[in-house]
Design a protein around this motif. Structure first.
Motif, PDB file in Angstrom:
ATOM      1  N   GLY A 123       0.783  -1.229   0.000  1.00  0.00           N
ATOM      2  CA  GLY A 123       0.000   0.000   0.000  1.00  0.00           C
ATOM      3  C   GLY A 123       0.814   1.278   0.000  1.00  0.00           C
ATOM      4  N   VAL A 124       1.905   1.303   0.780  1.00  0.00           N
ATOM      5  CA  VAL A 124       2.736   2.512   0.842  1.00  0.00           C
ATOM      6  C   VAL A 124       3.338   2.808  -0.522  1.00  0.00           C
ATOM      7  CG1 VAL A 124       4.865   3.472   1.785  1.00  0.00           C
ATOM      8  CG2 VAL A 124       3.223   2.362   3.308  1.00  0.00           C
ATOM      9  N   LYS A 125       3.901   1.778  -1.172  1.00  0.00           N
ATOM     10  CA  LYS A 125       4.485   1.983  -2.503  1.00  0.00           C
ATOM     11  C   LYS A 125       3.405   2.352  -3.519  1.00  0.00           C
ATOM     12  CE  LYS A 125       6.450  -2.054  -2.230  1.00  0.00           C
ATOM     13  NZ  LYS A 125       7.204  -3.304  -2.566  1.00  0.00           N
ATOM     14  N   ALA A 126       2.221   1.743  -3.381  1.00  0.00           N
ATOM     15  CA  ALA A 126       1.135   2.045  -4.321  1.00  0.00           C
ATOM     16  C   ALA A 126       0.713   3.503  -4.219  1.00  0.00           C
ATOM     17  CB  ALA A 126      -0.055   1.123  -4.047  1.00  0.00           C
ATOM     18  N   VAL A 127       0.593   4.009  -2.994  1.00  0.00           N
ATOM     19  CA  VAL A 127       0.201   5.409  -2.803  1.00  0.00           C
ATOM     20  C   VAL A 127       1.283   6.341  -3.334  1.00  0.00           C
ATOM     21  CG1 VAL A 127      -0.201   7.193  -1.054  1.00  0.00           C
ATOM     22  CG2 VAL A 127      -1.363   4.989  -0.874  1.00  0.00           C
ATOM     23  N   PHE A 128       2.546   6.049  -3.017  1.00  0.00           N
ATOM     24  CA  PHE A 128       3.646   6.929  -3.432  1.00  0.00           C
ATOM     25  C   PHE A 128       3.783   6.966  -4.958  1.00  0.00           C
ATOM     26  CE2 PHE A 128       8.240   7.228  -4.517  1.00  0.00           C
ATOM     27  CZ  PHE A 128       8.407   8.578  -4.233  1.00  0.00           C
ATOM     28  N   PHE A 129       3.955   5.786  -5.579  1.00  0.00           N
ATOM     29  CA  PHE A 129       4.162   5.753  -7.026  1.00  0.00           C
ATOM     30  C   PHE A 129       2.865   6.035  -7.779  1.00  0.00           C
ATOM     31  CE2 PHE A 129       7.776   3.116  -5.579  1.00  0.00           C
ATOM     32  CZ  PHE A 129       8.806   3.842  -6.178  1.00  0.00           C
ATOM     33  N   GLY A 130       1.727   5.674  -7.182  1.00  0.00           N
ATOM     34  CA  GLY A 130       0.460   5.941  -7.839  1.00  0.00           C
ATOM     35  C   GLY A 130       0.194   7.419  -8.045  1.00  0.00           C
ATOM     36  N   ARG A 131       0.754   8.259  -7.183  1.00  0.00           N
ATOM     37  CA  ARG A 131       0.585   9.704  -7.318  1.00  0.00           C
ATOM     38  C   ARG A 131       1.288  10.252  -8.555  1.00  0.00           C
ATOM     39  NH1 ARG A 131      -3.533  11.660  -5.508  1.00  0.00           N
ATOM     40  NH2 ARG A 131      -2.579  13.666  -5.907  1.00  0.00           N
ATOM     41  N   MET A 132       2.114   9.417  -9.200  1.00  0.00           N
ATOM     42  CA  MET A 132       2.858   9.874 -10.378  1.00  0.00           C
ATOM     43  C   MET A 132       2.419   9.139 -11.640  1.00  0.00           C
ATOM     44  SD  MET A 132       6.641  10.323  -8.667  1.00  0.00           S
ATOM     45  CE  MET A 132       6.504   9.005  -7.445  1.00  0.00           C
ATOM     46  N   VAL A 133       1.237   8.507 -11.587  1.00  0.00           N
ATOM     47  CA  VAL A 133       0.710   7.789 -12.755  1.00  0.00           C
ATOM     48  C   VAL A 133      -0.669   8.344 -13.083  1.00  0.00           C
ATOM     49  CG1 VAL A 133       0.047   5.548 -13.701  1.00  0.00           C
ATOM     50  CG2 VAL A 133       1.970   5.704 -12.093  1.00  0.00           C
ATOM     51  N   LEU A 160       4.585  13.431  -0.668  1.00  0.00           N
ATOM     52  CA  LEU A 160       5.882  13.240  -1.330  1.00  0.00           C
ATOM     53  C   LEU A 160       5.700  12.923  -2.806  1.00  0.00           C
ATOM     54  CD1 LEU A 160       8.929  13.151  -1.045  1.00  0.00           C
ATOM     55  CD2 LEU A 160       8.739  10.741  -0.346  1.00  0.00           C
ATOM     56  N   GLY A 161       4.813  11.980  -3.117  1.00  0.00           N
ATOM     57  CA  GLY A 161       4.579  11.645  -4.526  1.00  0.00           C
ATOM     58  C   GLY A 161       4.016  12.814  -5.307  1.00  0.00           C
ATOM     59  N   SER A 162       3.075  13.548  -4.703  1.00  0.00           N
ATOM     60  CA  SER A 162       2.488  14.718  -5.371  1.00  0.00           C
ATOM     61  C   SER A 162       3.521  15.813  -5.574  1.00  0.00           C
ATOM     62  CB  SER A 162       1.319  15.265  -4.537  1.00  0.00           C
ATOM     63  OG  SER A 162       0.307  14.302  -4.403  1.00  0.00           O
ATOM     64  N   LEU A 163       4.399  15.998  -4.594  1.00  0.00           N
ATOM     65  CA  LEU A 163       5.427  17.029  -4.703  1.00  0.00           C
ATOM     66  C   LEU A 163       6.351  16.761  -5.889  1.00  0.00           C
ATOM     67  CD1 LEU A 163       6.847  19.522  -3.528  1.00  0.00           C
ATOM     68  CD2 LEU A 163       8.157  17.966  -2.059  1.00  0.00           C
ATOM     69  N   ILE A 164       6.733  15.498  -6.067  1.00  0.00           N
ATOM     70  CA  ILE A 164       7.608  15.146  -7.192  1.00  0.00           C
ATOM     71  C   ILE A 164       6.893  15.388  -8.517  1.00  0.00           C
ATOM     72  CG2 ILE A 164       8.795  13.242  -8.340  1.00  0.00           C
ATOM     73  CD1 ILE A 164       9.276  12.055  -5.523  1.00  0.00           C
ATOM     74  N   TRP A 165       5.673  14.859  -8.646  1.00  0.00           N
ATOM     75  CA  TRP A 165       4.898  15.015  -9.884  1.00  0.00           C
ATOM     76  C   TRP A 165       4.658  16.494 -10.193  1.00  0.00           C
ATOM     77  CZ3 TRP A 165       2.800  11.942 -13.714  1.00  0.00           C
ATOM     78  CH2 TRP A 165       1.740  12.453 -14.442  1.00  0.00           C
ATOM     79  N   ASN A 166       4.203  17.248  -9.214  1.00  0.00           N
ATOM     80  CA  ASN A 166       3.884  18.658  -9.433  1.00  0.00           C
ATOM     81  C   ASN A 166       5.126  19.472  -9.766  1.00  0.00           C
ATOM     82  OD1 ASN A 166       1.341  17.835  -8.724  1.00  0.00           O
ATOM     83  ND2 ASN A 166       1.186  19.061  -6.879  1.00  0.00           N
ATOM     84  N   THR A 167       6.225  19.199  -9.080  1.00  0.00           N
ATOM     85  CA  THR A 167       7.457  19.953  -9.338  1.00  0.00           C
ATOM     86  C   THR A 167       7.920  19.766 -10.770  1.00  0.00           C
ATOM     87  OG1 THR A 167       8.154  19.790  -7.015  1.00  0.00           O
ATOM     88  CG2 THR A 167       9.867  20.259  -8.646  1.00  0.00           C
ATOM     89  N   VAL A 168       7.874  18.533 -11.271  1.00  0.00           N
ATOM     90  CA  VAL A 168       8.307  18.265 -12.644  1.00  0.00           C
ATOM     91  C   VAL A 168       7.482  19.072 -13.634  1.00  0.00           C
ATOM     92  CG1 VAL A 168       8.378  16.497 -14.448  1.00  0.00           C
ATOM     93  CG2 VAL A 168       9.273  15.986 -12.172  1.00  0.00           C
ATOM     94  N   PHE A 169       6.169  19.059 -13.470  1.00  0.00           N
ATOM     95  CA  PHE A 169       5.304  19.723 -14.454  1.00  0.00           C
ATOM     96  C   PHE A 169       5.289  21.239 -14.293  1.00  0.00           C
ATOM     97  CE2 PHE A 169       3.882  15.427 -15.073  1.00  0.00           C
ATOM     98  CZ  PHE A 169       3.520  15.389 -16.405  1.00  0.00           C
ATOM     99  N   VAL A 170       5.322  21.714 -13.062  1.00  0.00           N
ATOM    100  CA  VAL A 170       5.366  23.166 -12.858  1.00  0.00           C
ATOM    101  C   VAL A 170       6.685  23.727 -13.399  1.00  0.00           C
ATOM    102  CG1 VAL A 170       5.474  25.001 -11.132  1.00  0.00           C
ATOM    103  CG2 VAL A 170       3.783  23.184 -10.902  1.00  0.00           C
ATOM    104  N   LEU A 171       7.781  23.048 -13.120  1.00  0.00           N
ATOM    105  CA  LEU A 171       9.083  23.504 -13.627  1.00  0.00           C
ATOM    106  C   LEU A 171       9.123  23.479 -15.154  1.00  0.00           C
ATOM    107  CD1 LEU A 171      11.793  21.975 -11.251  1.00  0.00           C
ATOM    108  CD2 LEU A 171      11.344  24.404 -11.685  1.00  0.00           C
TER     109      LEU A 171
END
Length: 228
Positions: A123-133, A160-171
């Protein structure tokens, strides 16, 4: 003149007026407007983050908001939207989920049991990586709520997952400037790939279950013919 005015002509097309709507929201509210748009994107996946996030980055490049603020506000919006779906999953609960599975054709209660067992392990990995799919980034919050994942854990890995995804696209939107819309064009290829994979997986699942049902009916028929 508003710093967001160029947004109206930056993209080659504005399907459904989404760009205009997000532009107006950020023009009126700034960072909180971007947060609201992303929160709604999480709850209603047809609103693509691949448009909203680069648009927020472009807004920052034009001086409409600070770059760090754009990332922070959109991440906050992602977490708020995820919490709404987590709450929906918690309200749904295991018992209702099993009842739905028992009612649905081709779906077994044992499928829910296996899914729950998988989620307890991963579940932890699913939530983290799922935020970037794409697609999964919204819906992964529902099983987390159904399984009542510890809220602090859910919040930590969702953030954490949202921060990575959002940072990539905002940048990307920030660096591309008026060509921010190119981000969505390239990202949509990935999104379509995910959608095709989901359709294929569902198709295989249905085909396997239909074949198994046919075999069971044939076995019962043949068994009846052999009976004295």
């Amino acid at each position: 003149m508003s710093v967001l005015t160029p947004l109206a002509t930056a993209a080659p097309q504005d399907e459904g007026g989404l760009v205009s709507w997000v532009t107006s929201l950020m023009e009126a509210l700034g960072g909180p407007g971007a947060a609201i748009a992303i929160a709604l994107e999480n709850i209603f996946p047809p609103i693509p983050s691949e448009v909203i996030l680069p648009l927020a980055g472009f807004t920052a490049s034009q001086g409409g908001m600070n770059l760090g603020a754009a990332i922070a506000w959109t991440t906050l919006g992602s977490v708020v939207g995820a919490l709404v779906l987590y709450g929906l999953g918690a309200l749904l609960g295991r018992d209702r989920m099993r009842a739905i599975a028992a009612w649905m054709p081709l779906v077994k209660v044992s499928d829910i049991d296996r899914t729950e067992a998988w989620f307890r392990r991963h579940g932890v990995k699913a939530v983290f990586f799922g935020r970037m799919v794409p697609i999964f980034r919204s819906f992964i919050s529902i099983p987390a709520g159904i399984e009542r994942m510890r809220l602090t854990t859910f919040l930590a890995f969702t953030t954490l997952g949202s921060l990575i995804w959002n940072t990539v696209f905002v940048l990307a939107g920030y660096l591309l400037g008026e060509s921010w819309w190119l981000v969505e064009e390239y990202a949509s290829v990935f999104s379509r790939g995910v959608a095709v994979a989901i359709v294929l997986a569902v198709g295989v699942f249905v085909a396997v279950r239909l074949r198994a049902a046919r075999l069971r009916r044939r076995d019962r028929r043949d068994g009846g013919h052999r009976a004295p």
